[in-house]
Design a protein around this motif. Structure first.
Motif, mmCIF file in Angstrom:
data_model
loop_
_atom_site.group_PDB
_atom_site.id
_atom_site.type_symbol
_atom_site.label_atom_id
_atom_site.label_comp_id
_atom_site.label_asym_id
_atom_site.label_seq_id
_atom_site.Cartn_x
_atom_site.Cartn_y
_atom_site.Cartn_z
ATOM 1 N N GLY A 56 0.820 -1.191 0.000
ATOM 2 C CA GLY A 56 0.000 0.000 0.000
ATOM 3 C C GLY A 56 0.859 1.247 0.000
ATOM 4 O O GLY A 56 2.084 1.192 0.144
ATOM 5 N N THR A 57 0.215 2.390 -0.171
ATOM 6 C CA THR A 57 0.886 3.686 -0.148
ATOM 7 C C THR A 57 0.567 4.396 1.157
ATOM 8 O O THR A 57 -0.566 4.385 1.632
ATOM 9 C CB THR A 57 0.434 4.561 -1.329
ATOM 10 N N LEU A 58 1.590 5.010 1.721
ATOM 11 C CA LEU A 58 1.421 5.826 2.916
ATOM 12 C C LEU A 58 1.196 7.271 2.497
ATOM 13 O O LEU A 58 1.989 7.832 1.738
ATOM 14 C CB LEU A 58 2.660 5.725 3.803
ATOM 15 N N TYR A 59 0.122 7.861 2.989
ATOM 16 C CA TYR A 59 -0.189 9.263 2.692
ATOM 17 C C TYR A 59 -0.038 10.088 3.962
ATOM 18 O O TYR A 59 -0.622 9.764 4.998
ATOM 19 C CB TYR A 59 -1.617 9.419 2.169
ATOM 20 N N GLY A 60 0.733 11.156 3.878
ATOM 21 C CA GLY A 60 0.744 12.167 4.927
ATOM 22 C C GLY A 60 -0.264 13.212 4.521
ATOM 23 O O GLY A 60 -0.027 14.008 3.607
ATOM 24 N N GLN A 103 10.089 8.318 21.048
ATOM 25 C CA GLN A 103 10.516 7.470 19.936
ATOM 26 C C GLN A 103 9.801 6.121 19.926
ATOM 27 O O GLN A 103 9.464 5.593 18.863
ATOM 28 C CB GLN A 103 12.037 7.277 19.998
ATOM 29 N N GLN A 104 9.545 5.572 21.109
ATOM 30 C CA GLN A 104 8.902 4.264 21.129
ATOM 31 C C GLN A 104 7.479 4.331 20.593
ATOM 32 O O GLN A 104 6.977 3.357 20.016
ATOM 33 C CB GLN A 104 8.907 3.668 22.550
ATOM 34 N N VAL A 105 6.814 5.476 20.762
ATOM 35 C CA VAL A 105 5.460 5.632 20.222
ATOM 36 C C VAL A 105 5.505 5.561 18.704
ATOM 37 O O VAL A 105 4.694 4.873 18.074
ATOM 38 C CB VAL A 105 4.838 6.966 20.687
ATOM 39 N N TYR A 106 6.452 6.249 18.108
ATOM 40 C CA TYR A 106 6.561 6.236 16.652
ATOM 41 C C TYR A 106 7.037 4.886 16.138
ATOM 42 O O TYR A 106 6.617 4.445 15.065
ATOM 43 C CB TYR A 106 7.488 7.362 16.188
ATOM 44 N N ASP A 107 7.898 4.228 16.886
ATOM 45 C CA ASP A 107 8.316 2.881 16.489
ATOM 46 C C ASP A 107 7.114 1.949 16.424
ATOM 47 O O ASP A 107 6.945 1.187 15.460
ATOM 48 C CB ASP A 107 9.344 2.323 17.485
ATOM 49 N N THR A 108 6.266 2.003 17.460
ATOM 50 C CA THR A 108 5.081 1.137 17.519
ATOM 51 C C THR A 108 4.100 1.482 16.407
ATOM 52 O O THR A 108 3.573 0.600 15.722
ATOM 53 C CB THR A 108 4.396 1.267 18.888
ATOM 54 N N ALA A 109 3.851 2.784 16.215
ATOM 55 C CA ALA A 109 2.908 3.206 15.174
ATOM 56 C C ALA A 109 3.430 2.826 13.795
ATOM 57 O O ALA A 109 2.655 2.367 12.936
ATOM 58 C CB ALA A 109 2.686 4.711 15.262
ATOM 59 N N ALA A 110 4.724 3.003 13.559
ATOM 60 C CA ALA A 110 5.301 2.659 12.260
ATOM 61 C C ALA A 110 5.157 1.172 11.978
ATOM 62 O O ALA A 110 4.857 0.768 10.840
ATOM 63 C CB ALA A 110 6.770 3.075 12.200
ATOM 64 N N ALA A 111 5.334 0.333 13.003
ATOM 65 C CA ALA A 111 5.192 -1.113 12.813
ATOM 66 C C ALA A 111 3.748 -1.480 12.482
ATOM 67 O O ALA A 111 3.483 -2.326 11.609
ATOM 68 C CB ALA A 111 5.648 -1.850 14.071
ATOM 69 N N TYR A 118 6.537 21.582 10.869
ATOM 70 C CA TYR A 118 6.667 21.198 12.272
ATOM 71 C C TYR A 118 5.695 20.070 12.644
ATOM 72 O O TYR A 118 5.255 19.968 13.783
ATOM 73 C CB TYR A 118 6.437 22.398 13.204
ATOM 74 N N GLY A 119 5.370 19.213 11.698
ATOM 75 C CA GLY A 119 4.383 18.164 11.938
ATOM 76 C C GLY A 119 5.013 16.867 12.416
ATOM 77 O O GLY A 119 6.124 16.498 12.018
ATOM 78 N N SER A 120 4.278 16.135 13.245
ATOM 79 C CA SER A 120 4.796 14.870 13.770
ATOM 80 C C SER A 120 4.884 13.796 12.690
ATOM 81 O O SER A 120 5.565 12.781 12.879
ATOM 82 C CB SER A 120 3.906 14.380 14.916
ATOM 83 N N PHE A 121 4.250 14.003 11.542
ATOM 84 C CA PHE A 121 4.337 13.018 10.464
ATOM 85 C C PHE A 121 5.775 12.769 10.041
ATOM 86 O O PHE A 121 6.110 11.683 9.557
ATOM 87 C CB PHE A 121 3.506 13.462 9.259
ATOM 88 N N MET A 122 6.641 13.750 10.233
ATOM 89 C CA MET A 122 8.034 13.586 9.806
ATOM 90 C C MET A 122 8.684 12.370 10.467
ATOM 91 O O MET A 122 9.559 11.730 9.871
ATOM 92 C CB MET A 122 8.842 14.849 10.107
ATOM 93 N N TYR A 123 8.259 12.030 11.672
ATOM 94 C CA TYR A 123 8.869 10.910 12.382
ATOM 95 C C TYR A 123 8.418 9.570 11.791
ATOM 96 O O TYR A 123 9.186 8.612 11.771
ATOM 97 C CB TYR A 123 8.545 10.990 13.864
ATOM 98 N N LEU A 124 7.191 9.499 11.313
ATOM 99 C CA LEU A 124 6.738 8.305 10.603
ATOM 100 C C LEU A 124 7.396 8.238 9.227
ATOM 101 O O LEU A 124 7.817 7.171 8.774
ATOM 102 C CB LEU A 124 5.214 8.309 10.469
ATOM 103 N N PHE A 125 7.484 9.371 8.560
ATOM 104 C CA PHE A 125 8.143 9.442 7.257
ATOM 105 C C PHE A 125 9.575 8.924 7.355
ATOM 106 O O PHE A 125 10.034 8.148 6.509
ATOM 107 C CB PHE A 125 8.118 10.886 6.763
ATOM 108 N N GLY A 126 10.280 9.345 8.397
ATOM 109 C CA GLY A 126 11.656 8.932 8.566
ATOM 110 C C GLY A 126 11.813 7.437 8.771
ATOM 111 O O GLY A 126 12.848 6.855 8.441
ATOM 112 N N ARG A 127 10.781 6.796 9.306
ATOM 113 C CA ARG A 127 10.843 5.362 9.568
ATOM 114 C C ARG A 127 10.365 4.515 8.393
ATOM 115 O O ARG A 127 10.727 3.340 8.284
ATOM 116 C CB ARG A 127 9.993 5.032 10.803
ATOM 117 N N LEU A 128 9.531 5.077 7.518
ATOM 118 C CA LEU A 128 8.854 4.255 6.513
ATOM 119 C C LEU A 128 9.181 4.611 5.064
ATOM 120 O O LEU A 128 8.966 3.796 4.163
ATOM 121 C CB LEU A 128 7.331 4.339 6.723
ATOM 122 N N ALA A 129 9.680 5.810 4.813
ATOM 123 C CA ALA A 129 9.794 6.286 3.433
ATOM 124 C C ALA A 129 10.794 5.502 2.599
ATOM 125 O O ALA A 129 10.667 5.444 1.369
ATOM 126 C CB ALA A 129 10.179 7.768 3.425
#
Length: 245
Positions: A3-7, A73-81, A104-115
């Protein structure tokens, strides 16, 4: 095929400020993810809620708002998984982002883990910066002014130093830092050039006034202070001489 991830930028608060593209993706994606505090509602989801029809699976990304613990960081790790599992199953996932995903959006942390692993599309949204300017009834900057964005959590001395150099500024993340910001503006000689905007575009919750008229010692999380050294330079050519024009 994954699938595609959309921010997905959903705008600053008014559900009508969601872009047509974001609305289309919102309706098509089978999975929604949205940030929220540890307790309470998600602003991003509440903005999108009038457009939801109940078909989505939803992933709540709950995180502490305490600066000392953020980003957790652990929150984003869990959400990314959790998001990755949906993407691996071929499902598109739309992450709802207040304002714009990359301002300044929190999406950047998911982007960094998944992109690097999955296809990602960032859909820009109306940012709080644009919304507060519209709510205040004045441009952010005029003519050749340089616009500076300053986070209020900066050290007071650093705020003073930077404010003394600005032509126009937007101070974000005000909240509990308001007393410090007031002192910094006083030290920079800009208190009477500052406008307070709280809850921009959020209906009756919206507050707009000169900062000197704002009576509270703390500001809500969704607030901003706009500063223009030349005050109303954009009206009838005022301030042109000062700007060297």
């Amino acid at each position: 095929m994954t699938g595609t991830l959309y921010g997905l930028g959903v705008g600053p608060g008014d559900p009508e400020l969601i872009t047509l593209k974001a609305l289309r993706i919102l309706k098509e994606a089978p999975v929604l993810a949205w940030p929220a505090p540890l307790e309470g509602d998600s602003l991003a989801r509440s903005i999108a809620e009038p457009h939801l029809d109940g078909h989505h699976r939803e992933i709540a990304i709950r995180m502490p708002m305490d600066v000392a613990r953020f980003p957790a960081q652990q929150v984003y790790d869990t959400a990314a998984a959790e998001i990755a599992a949906e993407l691996d199953a071929g499902n598109d996932v739309a992450v709802l982002c207040e304002g714009d995903p990359f301002f300044y959006g929190s999406f950047m942390y998911l982007f960094g883990r998944l992109a690097e692993t999955y296809p990602v599309e960032v859909v820009p949204g109306v940012s709080s910066l644009m919304a507060t300017a519209a709510a205040s009834g004045a441009p952010l900057a005029a003519r050749n002014d340089v616009l500076t964005v300053l986070p209020a959590p900066l050290e007071e001395a650093e705020l003073v130093r930077r404010l003394k150099e600005i032509e126009a500024a937007a101070v974000i993340k005000v909240g509990r830092h308001l007393p410090k910001l007031r002192r910094a503006l006083d030290a920079a000689g800009l208190s009477d050039a500052a406008r307070y905007v709280g809850h921009a575009t959020m209906g009756e919750r919206q507050t707009v006034c000169p900062l000197t008229d704002y009576p509270e010692e703390k500001a809500p999380y969704f607030s901003m202070v706009l500063v223009h050294r030349r005050r109303d330079a954009w009206i009838d050519g005022r301030g042109q001489e000062e700007a060297g024009e």
